[in-house]
Write a protein that holds these residues in place. Structure first.
Motif, PDB file in Angstrom:
ATOM      1  N   LYS A  65      -5.390  -1.731   1.988  1.00 55.01           N
ATOM      2  CA  LYS A  65      -6.320  -2.737   2.513  1.00 55.01           C
ATOM      3  C   LYS A  65      -5.655  -3.589   3.588  1.00 55.01           C
ATOM      4  CE  LYS A  65      -9.033  -3.171  -1.736  1.00 55.01           C
ATOM      5  NZ  LYS A  65      -9.349  -4.040  -2.890  1.00 55.01           N
ATOM      6  N   GLN A 108      -5.379  -1.575   6.744  1.00 52.96           N
ATOM      7  CA  GLN A 108      -6.684  -1.354   7.373  1.00 52.96           C
ATOM      8  C   GLN A 108      -7.180  -2.606   8.081  1.00 52.96           C
ATOM      9  OE1 GLN A 108      -8.992   0.087   4.040  1.00 52.96           O
ATOM     10  NE2 GLN A 108      -8.540   2.237   4.494  1.00 52.96           N
ATOM     11  N   ARG A 109      -6.983  -3.767   7.473  1.00 54.91           N
ATOM     12  CA  ARG A 109      -7.467  -5.000   8.107  1.00 54.91           C
ATOM     13  C   ARG A 109      -6.481  -5.543   9.140  1.00 54.91           C
ATOM     14  NH1 ARG A 109      -5.371  -8.433   3.720  1.00 54.91           N
ATOM     15  NH2 ARG A 109      -6.873  -7.639   2.219  1.00 54.91           N
TER      16      ARG A 109
END
Length: 201
Positions: free
Chosen positions: A59, A62-63
């Motif tokens: 996560k 990805q961010r």
């Protein structure tokens, strides 16, 4: 003439014995080569990248941002903000070093200053990916480190359900000590303020 007829009779007998019609034999296609059978797909044994990577790290990558919770009452040598709003101090240096090791830029760290009463809830809800200098006073939280030992131990705090993240963070902290990044962060911040500290590993 009799010899010719006899030869034709013999030829017919030979062909009949073989069970093949000469015209049919000429028109037959050669047998198709055997098609290789593909092996069945390998069953997953838990060693693929997808299954051996921390979901929290996925996560974060990805961010393109790591959200770090810090105590609003942290001593200035550990964390403070300068006149431009940039975060300074040992904890800030450690957070940026971790971001670098995750594959992000130092500017990809998003600090969240929290009162002590909100640290646990921020970690459990996923509002922050990790806490610096927090307390794991809940079974749903886990400590990694310590990343510094002064008069007390300072640990990273994460959700306890992501064991892979704990292992990755511990390896990053160990690497920071091994390659001198921890010492450089200390010299620039705690050491300059006269605060004695040592790494936890």
């Amino acid at each position: 003439m009799r010899i010719r007829v006899l030869a034709l009779v013999c030829l017919g007998a030979v062909l009949a014995g073989c069970g093949q019609d000469p015209e049919a034999a000429q028109n037959q296609l050669p047998p198709a080569p055997a098609t290789p059978v593909a092996p069945p797909p390998a069953s997953s044994d838990g060693t693929s990248v997808e299954l051996s990577t921390s979901p929290t790290l996925v996560k974060i990558q990805q961010r393109r941002k790591v959200r770090v919770g810090v105590r609003v009452d942290a001593p200035p040598a550990f964390l403070s903000r300068d006149q431009t709003g940039d975060y300074q101090g040992f904890d800030a240096e450690i957070a940026r070093d971790l971001a670098h090791r995750i594959g992000l830029a130092p500017t990809d760290v998003q600090f969240r200053r929290l009162p002590a009463t909100q640290l646990r809830d921020a970690a459990l809800s996923g509002d922050v990916d990790l806490l610096l200098g927090g307390e794991a006073d809940d079974p749903r939280l886990a400590k990694v480190g310590p990343y510094a030992i002064t008069d007390t131990e300072r640990n990273l705090v994460i959700k306890s359900d992501d064991r892979l993240l704990a292992g990755e963070l511990q390896r990053m902290l160990d690497a920071a000590v091994a390659d001198g990044a921890w010492q450089r962060a200390y010299d620039k911040t705690l050491g300059a303020a006269g605060i004695q500290a040592r790494p936890g590993s």
